[in-house]
Each structure stands twice: as C-alpha cells, then as structure tokens.
Design an enzyme around this catalytic site. Sequence first.
Site, PDB file in Angstrom:
ATOM      1  N   LYS A   1       0.842  -1.208   0.000  1.00 52.79           N
ATOM      2  CA  LYS A   1       0.000   0.000   0.000  1.00 52.79           C
ATOM      3  C   LYS A   1       0.864   1.240   0.000  1.00 52.79           C
ATOM      4  CE  LYS A   1       0.940   1.166   4.488  1.00 52.79           C
ATOM      5  NZ  LYS A   1       1.662   2.329   4.937  1.00 52.79           N
TER       6      LYS A   1
ATOM      7  N   ASP B   1      -2.439  -1.891  10.137  1.00 53.48           N
ATOM      8  CA  ASP B   1      -2.454  -1.889   8.672  1.00 53.48           C
ATOM      9  C   ASP B   1      -2.975  -3.204   8.084  1.00 53.48           C
ATOM     10  OD1 ASP B   1      -1.398   0.630   8.643  1.00 53.48           O
ATOM     11  OD2 ASP B   1       0.600   0.051   7.957  1.00 53.48           O
TER      12      ASP B   1
HETATM   13  P1  ATP Z   1       4.192  -0.434   7.793  1.00 53.74           P
HETATM   14  O1  ATP Z   1       4.118   0.184   6.448  1.00 53.74           O
HETATM   15  O2  ATP Z   1       2.977  -1.259   8.129  1.00 53.74           O
HETATM   16  O3  ATP Z   1       4.607   0.463   8.873  1.00 53.74           O
HETATM   17  P2  ATP Z   1       6.655  -1.580   6.932  1.00 53.74           P
HETATM   18  O4  ATP Z   1       6.299  -1.927   5.534  1.00 53.74           O
HETATM   19  O5  ATP Z   1       7.426  -0.340   7.186  1.00 53.74           O
HETATM   20  O6  ATP Z   1       5.329  -1.579   7.765  1.00 53.74           O
HETATM   21  P3  ATP Z   1       7.378  -4.295   7.355  1.00 53.74           P
HETATM   22  O7  ATP Z   1       7.977  -4.708   6.070  1.00 53.74           O
HETATM   23  O8  ATP Z   1       6.014  -4.712   7.650  1.00 53.74           O
HETATM   24  O9  ATP Z   1       7.485  -2.720   7.538  1.00 53.74           O
HETATM   25  O10 ATP Z   1       8.383  -4.791   8.476  1.00 53.74           O
HETATM   26  C1  ATP Z   1       8.582  -4.175   9.718  1.00 53.74           C
HETATM   27  C2  ATP Z   1       9.257  -5.184  10.640  1.00 53.74           C
HETATM   28  O11 ATP Z   1       8.307  -6.211  10.940  1.00 53.74           O
HETATM   29  C3  ATP Z   1      10.427  -5.921   9.993  1.00 53.74           C
HETATM   30  O12 ATP Z   1      11.633  -5.275  10.247  1.00 53.74           O
HETATM   31  C4  ATP Z   1      10.368  -7.308  10.621  1.00 53.74           C
HETATM   32  O13 ATP Z   1      11.228  -7.413  11.726  1.00 53.74           O
HETATM   33  C5  ATP Z   1       8.938  -7.470  11.118  1.00 53.74           C
HETATM   34  N1  ATP Z   1       8.147  -8.489  10.406  1.00 53.74           N
HETATM   35  C6  ATP Z   1       7.297  -9.363  10.953  1.00 53.74           C
HETATM   36  N2  ATP Z   1       6.695 -10.133  10.039  1.00 53.74           N
HETATM   37  C7  ATP Z   1       7.160  -9.752   8.849  1.00 53.74           C
HETATM   38  C8  ATP Z   1       6.907 -10.179   7.518  1.00 53.74           C
HETATM   39  N3  ATP Z   1       6.067 -11.179   7.228  1.00 53.74           N
HETATM   40  N4  ATP Z   1       7.526  -9.535   6.534  1.00 53.74           N
HETATM   41  C9  ATP Z   1       8.381  -8.518   6.817  1.00 53.74           C
HETATM   42  N5  ATP Z   1       8.659  -8.085   8.054  1.00 53.74           N
HETATM   43  C10 ATP Z   1       8.062  -8.687   9.076  1.00 53.74           C
END
Ligand code: ATP
Length: 297
Positions: free
Chosen positions: A10, A137
């Site tokens: 997203k 989210d």
């Molecule tokens: P958001 O946009 O919801 O704030 P994000 O995209 O910045 O999230 P994610 O890729 O969801 O960040 O990852 C954040 C942290 O969550 C990672 O550093 C990891 O340690 C943890 N994590 C837990 N499950 C997962 C997963 N399935 N994929 C990626 N990261 C995960």
Amino acid sequence: MSVTVRVPAKVNVQLAVGAARPDGYHDLANVFLAVGLYDEVTATPAEELRITCEGPDAGQVPLDRTNLAARAALALAERYGREPAVHLHIAKDIPVAGGMAGGSADGAAALVACDALWGIGASREELLEICAELGSDVPFSLVGGAALGTGRGERLTPLEVGGAFHWVFAMAGRGLSTPAVFREFDRLAEGRDIPEPTASDDVLRALAKGDPDALAAAVTNDLQPAALSLFPELAETLAAGRAAGALTALVSGSGPTTAFLARDESSAAEVAETLRTSGTCRTVRTAPAPAAGATVV
Ligand code: ATP
C-alpha cells in the site's frame, strides 16, 4: 494440497496524524491505496508451524513466531480450535521495513490462506476482526482497493476509485522503524498544537475521479518531516523524482520508501529510469493502483 494467496503493498495518499494519546498510540486519518507490488503466501500442511521466505529482502524477515504470517495462523487456529500445523512460505516482493505494509500484507495473506486450507470459511467480518488484532495496517491488506482508515488506522471505510494511478517507488539502502518515526513525530510536535486528524475531501474527490493531477496536488503525509529528520538523504530522492517529471513525490507511510505519482504509464517508466540512474536509491519499481486485496490464486 496447498493454498497460495497474493496480497498487495500500500501507499498512503493521506496520512494525518493526531497528537500522542495517553496510551501512546496516535489517532490517524489514513487514506490507503493498494498498489500492484505483491507478496505471495503459500500455506501447506506440515507437522508444525514453520515459516520460510524467499526474495531480495528475505534475510531481514523473521522466521519465528514474531512473523506476522505466523501470528495470523496462530490467531486463526486458536479462535477456531485448530492445530497451527502449517508451513507458510512467503515469496516476498514488497520491500521490508519500507512503509509499504509488507508484514501486514503477509499477515492478511496467511489468514486467508489458512482459512481456506483448514476449510474454516470464516466470514469477512471475522477475518477483519483478527486482522485488526494483528496490527492497524492488516485489515487494509485484506480488503485492498482504497479505503479510509480511522482510529489507529484499523477502522476502514472503502473508497471509490475512478481510474488507474501510476506509481513509482524508490527503495532506500536501509529501513526505518515505524515506532522510531512516530517517536520523532512526537519530538517534533512538542509544544505545538496538533489538530484532530480528518480525511481530506480533496484526496477523496481526486481518488473518486481517478484524476492524477488532482491527487498529486492533494496528497499529504504528516510523518514525512519525521522520516526526513531521521533519514535526510531521502530529500535527494524526492527531488530527483520531481525533476524527472513526477506529478508529486512523497515519503510512503513511515518511509523510507519514497513514492512518485506519474501522469500515465509511460511517464512512470521515465521517472523510474531517471531514478534508477540518480544514485539516490537502492532499487526502483513501478506499480499501478488500485490493486485487489488478499486473493487466493
Ligand atoms: P508499515 O508500512 O505497516 O509500517 P513496513 O512496511 O514499514 O510496515 P514491514 O515490512 O512490515 O514494515 O516490516 C517491519 C518489521 O516487521 C520488519 O523489520 C520485521 O522485523 C517485522 N516483520 C514481521 N513479520 C514480517 C513479515 N512477514 N515480513 C516482513 N517483516 C516482518
């Protein structure tokens, strides 16, 4: 037998953040738009819960029970009295810690995959309830399209989208932690009056019309100053995309991925090419929006 679910990333086309609440959370007015960059989660029966992951960022994904896909399977199993005996394989194309809700996407995908594998047939409302428990989210990853999120972002109202939007995303060389960005937001907000977050009519109208110029003029991200404060080099990426002809450039969610809205597909390709050679980011992707939510393939 196995079940594979495809789930989109997203971008937030509006992210209005209220003052920190006594419980530390922030009220948000969050306009989510699902974009065509996908993870796929495959659920296969196994002796016990096991997570594997492939993809360029796989090394950064936890493979234990803190993985959102594992937590989703455990939550579903507990609620419906099943054994969480499943192997979840994540084919990861959504950047990790990029502000594109990749972990949340895997949580929603695992939920839909296990529901199908175990023949539970939970209603959409039940699945959305579990999603909301997993993280703010996660419900949006289930529904996709475009939606307004209020509360912590987890109360969703679907939004009409009148046409396609062409996006370019630039991934940074390192991640940014969402909690750290909110802490920086609080620090920068100290002593200032933070208004109640409300949805922008201009953003909603631009989405409904499918008008990229109007959307470009209306997008906002209240977390952007905090993300730039923690990661100042992102300003150069934003400037490079604007100079390349993007209608607008913004930090995606809590960052550090930066998002560029282009007028059409060919302009998106041009912006992407310029960003690729700009030396201001790690990788560049183009993706159309809106994209469907978690779907069995
Ligand atoms: P958001 O946009 O919801 O704030 P994000 O995209 O910045 O999230 P994610 O890729 O969801 O960040 O990852 C954040 C942290 O969550 C990672 O550093 C990891 O340690 C943890 N994590 C837990 N499950 C997962 C997963 N399935 N994929 C990626 N990261 C995960």
